[in-house]
Design an enzyme around this catalytic site. Sequence first.
Site, mmCIF file in Angstrom:
data_model
loop_
_atom_site.group_PDB
_atom_site.id
_atom_site.type_symbol
_atom_site.label_atom_id
_atom_site.label_comp_id
_atom_site.label_asym_id
_atom_site.label_seq_id
_atom_site.Cartn_x
_atom_site.Cartn_y
_atom_site.Cartn_z
ATOM 1 N N ASP A 1 19.695 3.610 -2.038
ATOM 2 C CA ASP A 1 18.444 4.227 -1.599
ATOM 3 C C ASP A 1 18.055 3.796 -0.198
ATOM 4 O OD1 ASP A 1 17.734 5.494 -3.915
ATOM 5 O OD2 ASP A 1 16.504 3.849 -4.670
ATOM 6 N N ARG B 1 11.706 3.181 -11.951
ATOM 7 C CA ARG B 1 12.992 3.810 -11.652
ATOM 8 C C ARG B 1 14.088 2.782 -11.360
ATOM 9 N NH1 ARG B 1 14.407 4.179 -6.462
ATOM 10 N NH2 ARG B 1 15.700 6.034 -6.664
ATOM 11 N N GLU C 1 -15.733 1.368 -5.167
ATOM 12 C CA GLU C 1 -16.556 0.208 -4.839
ATOM 13 C C GLU C 1 -15.710 -1.011 -4.545
ATOM 14 O OE1 GLU C 1 -19.832 0.750 -7.960
ATOM 15 O OE2 GLU C 1 -18.004 1.355 -8.965
ATOM 16 N N PRO D 1 -7.128 -2.042 -0.813
ATOM 17 C CA PRO D 1 -6.590 -1.695 0.513
ATOM 18 C C PRO D 1 -6.427 -2.921 1.414
ATOM 19 C CG PRO D 1 -8.816 -0.792 0.232
ATOM 20 C CD PRO D 1 -8.386 -1.354 -1.090
HETATM 21 N N1 ADE Z 1 -7.739 1.399 -3.277
HETATM 22 C C1 ADE Z 1 -8.232 2.157 -2.269
HETATM 23 N N2 ADE Z 1 -7.343 2.296 -1.291
HETATM 24 C C2 ADE Z 1 -6.224 1.602 -1.660
HETATM 25 C C3 ADE Z 1 -4.962 1.352 -1.073
HETATM 26 N N3 ADE Z 1 -4.634 1.837 0.130
HETATM 27 N N4 ADE Z 1 -4.089 0.594 -1.744
HETATM 28 C C4 ADE Z 1 -4.407 0.080 -2.965
HETATM 29 N N5 ADE Z 1 -5.585 0.285 -3.574
HETATM 30 C C5 ADE Z 1 -6.488 1.038 -2.937
#
Ligand code: ADE
Length: 244
Positions: free
Chosen positions: A169, A154, A117, A90
């Site tokens: 697109d 795709r 984790e 994230p």
């Molecule tokens: N793992 C947990 N949340 C994530 C996200 N938003 N993007 C990529 N991997 C993740």
Amino acid sequence: MKIDVLTLFPKMFEGPMGESMIGKAQENGHLEINISNFRDYSANKHHTVDDYPYGGGAGMLLKVQPIYDNLQSIKKSSPDTKKRVVLLDPAGTPFNQKMAEDFAQEEHLVFICGHYEGYDERIRSLVTDEVSIGDYVLTGGELGAMVMIDATVRLLPEVLGNELSAKTDSHSTGLLEHPQYTRPAVFNEMEVPEVLKNGNHKLIERWQLKEALRRTWIRRPDMLESIELTDEMNTLLKEIKHER
Ligand code: ADE
């Protein structure tokens, strides 16, 4: 294209990767997807893949060794392919259409999915990219990897039958896609715009560009900041703003 996924939950991929375009691409031999469980590579007799963080702190971290050995095994089984190794995180670079287009040029993609984790920092030295699919936290990288695989596969010319439709697109042109209609011409008193029925291609193209601009201006004005507007686009935008 070859795709490897490293995950602790291989079964999560069974449905989404077996259906529709991605399923067909594998059947036709345009795509090979291998899912491996990096727990199988743990050198520990209990097959542990995580451990407590040095210095203390909440939660566990994924260990570097199982992921390192899993990657080594992929390198050994395809020594001749150039690999792009993507860590799902994230805190990574936000995924977008441009990145999907870059990925679609690659010969071999490898996705590493964490779960619950954090990562031992040294795992980052094994990858070429750290990527997030959005500003929210998932239980793991698996859904993110599937999103990226879907958006990438795709775009492979052999996969999307109608190449033109990927070029127009939303997001690939830098604008959201203009409204579209199919039969009937009238449904519950809602009519198809006259211009689309009169066969004048110049006028139709102008209408489509104007409505793509209108939609983008209303829904995603930030996108207009990142493209070069032509003179025609500026004229149309002026008209749109007057019409509001
Ligand atoms: N793992 C947990 N949340 C994530 C996200 N938003 N993007 C990529 N991997 C993740």
